[in-house]
Design a protein around this motif. Sequence first.
Motif, PDB file in Angstrom:
ATOM      1  N   LYS A 247       0.874  -1.176   0.000  1.00 31.33           N
ATOM      2  CA  LYS A 247       0.000   0.000   0.000  1.00 31.33           C
ATOM      3  C   LYS A 247       0.910   1.224   0.000  1.00 31.33           C
ATOM      4  O   LYS A 247       1.881   1.286   0.756  1.00 31.33           O
ATOM      5  CB  LYS A 247      -0.876   0.015   1.262  1.00 31.33           C
TER       6      LYS A 247
ATOM      7  N   LYS B  64      -2.369  10.987  -3.771  1.00 28.69           N
ATOM      8  CA  LYS B  64      -2.944   9.725  -4.246  1.00 28.69           C
ATOM      9  C   LYS B  64      -4.088  10.061  -5.195  1.00 28.69           C
ATOM     10  O   LYS B  64      -4.732  11.103  -5.058  1.00 28.69           O
ATOM     11  CB  LYS B  64      -3.431   8.911  -3.054  1.00 28.69           C
TER      12      LYS B  64
ATOM     13  N   LYS C 137       0.304   4.327  -8.768  1.00 29.26           N
ATOM     14  CA  LYS C 137      -0.489   4.289  -7.540  1.00 29.26           C
ATOM     15  C   LYS C 137      -0.476   5.650  -6.829  1.00 29.26           C
ATOM     16  O   LYS C 137      -1.152   5.843  -5.838  1.00 29.26           O
ATOM     17  CB  LYS C 137       0.032   3.194  -6.605  1.00 29.26           C
TER      18      LYS C 137
ATOM     19  N   ALA D 160      -1.730  -1.630 -12.233  1.00 31.58           N
ATOM     20  CA  ALA D 160      -0.694  -0.589 -12.185  1.00 31.58           C
ATOM     21  C   ALA D 160      -0.214  -0.243 -13.589  1.00 31.58           C
ATOM     22  O   ALA D 160       0.058   0.917 -13.897  1.00 31.58           O
ATOM     23  CB  ALA D 160       0.486  -1.070 -11.336  1.00 31.58           C
TER      24      ALA D 160
END
Lengths: 248, 322
Positions: free
Chosen positions: A16, A219, B136, B272
């Motif tokens: 993550k 993000k 990301k 991704a």
Amino acid sequence: MKILVCISHVPDTTSKINFTNGDAEFDTNGVQFVINANDEYALTRAIWFKEKQGATVTVVNVGGADTEPTLRKALAIGADEAIRVNAVPTDGLFVAKQLAEVVKNGGYDLVLAGKESLDYNGGMVPGMLAAILGYDFINSCEGIEVDGTAVKAIRQIDGGKETISGKLPVVIGGQKGLVDEKDLRIPNMRGIMAARTKALTVLEPVGADVATKAVKFEKPAAKSACKMIAPDNLDELINLLHNEAKVI
Amino acid sequence: MSVLIYAESAEGKFKKVALELASYAKKVADSLGTTVTAVTVNASDVSELGKYGVDKVLKVSSDKLNTFNAKAYADVIKQAAQKEGAKLVVLSSSTDSLYAAPAVAIGLNAGFASNVIALPESTAPFVVKRTGFSNKAFNFTEISSDVKVIALGKNSFGLVEASGAATAEDFAPSLNDADFSLKVEGVEKVSGKVTIADADVVVSGGRGMKGPENWGMLEDLAEVLGAALACSKPVSDVGWRSHEEHVGQTGKPVAANLYIAVGISGAIQHIAGVNSSKVKVVINTDPEAPFFKVADYGIVGDAFQVLPQLVEKLKEFKAKNA
């Protein structure tokens, strides 16, 4: 042949990605670090050269002490020695200058690196390193053979591939294809034990200007929910692609 | 601060990415109160660049440059930047441009940022938004060197026409013999098919297609959409399709306008690699497939029933909208 393999220490692909300090820094908390995938192909190819043609393989990383387990893993896979340039890799140019110093002092014939690292995805270090050294550079390389000082490489191009020939010394920006994925090595117990006794040299960095700096991270915005379309209502999909998304 | 772009061409014709670079550079140059110069290699008619905001074209013509050569091309771009006093050099994210860009940066003593996806956040300091961490996250990068080199991600800005015409000037940079020490022995190009790098639409299949014998359905869909064919990693690993078609984190990146994934559940590495695509359509029998979480449009259904119908309906749509 003396081979240097440049290793990036990057988050595992399933990690993550989070940021800290007001989104100014990558949050390493709970992140598993691994050898960058493109570098792993390069390392395995280097070990193939060592085993089949005779070569010494040195791995190098620019990073803090926390990157040493990654270098030890490379040693366990089969590299002969490791070098860590003791600096936080803030900028591709800075890293390339550190690596250039290692290459100059070590007299390596073949320098292998992944074409990009899967963290900052800059894709600049191998090319900059070659340009600083004045060496030839082959990027997006998916095959390499060395015969004496002659090099033959296959490079991916948009829409196909290209075969290139040249002479050592050369810097390679490698990727999948350098070796088959099934041939990637997993350290075994013998390798892990042997790695403990192999040399890991720590060098202090040379002075180098930094030209770029990551000032902030973000993000992606949360995505709106996927619009579900019934499989017997394909006219609706075509209508949405044409009128809403405007892509057909 | 003038702006220089390297406008890529193939067989004398500009690639779409060259026109996208021109559009982008025009906008940046306007904000800086300066002009856009393009450097071209063996392109004959350069007038098209003017329509997208280029003021001046430096035309390089040389048989030695007929085949792409990163070292020599970097040298050409460097000399063009020096001649123009360019403070910003903009390249595309094609395989060739990304090959040459680091050498351009070293030659100009410049900082380099790749995968740039938007106009500069600010010009003083010069900060650009780029993708990182395999799509990301975004990374705002400040370039502090006097000259700056950036590579613009494909389809991240689009084409913007401008009024104006470009003046053309022949430019003969000095070419160093040492730049030609690598020799291209051969080139294998997929001909007659849309390639993943050039495609605006990509149709991709996964293990849900059950076998290579079923790829005809995807080929039909790709044909009707003018799309490139791609596949997931497991498909190329088992040899159903060539590695050339593998897209994902360790395969080819895809930044298409439309990406259609059929029978691909959406492993994190696959997503991704394709996440820069604008619109994603997912067709899968499993309603829990993770790909639906990042898709724009989804169909829970059997590809073997959905694809033939979709192809027929798209043919009808094309006939009506031709």
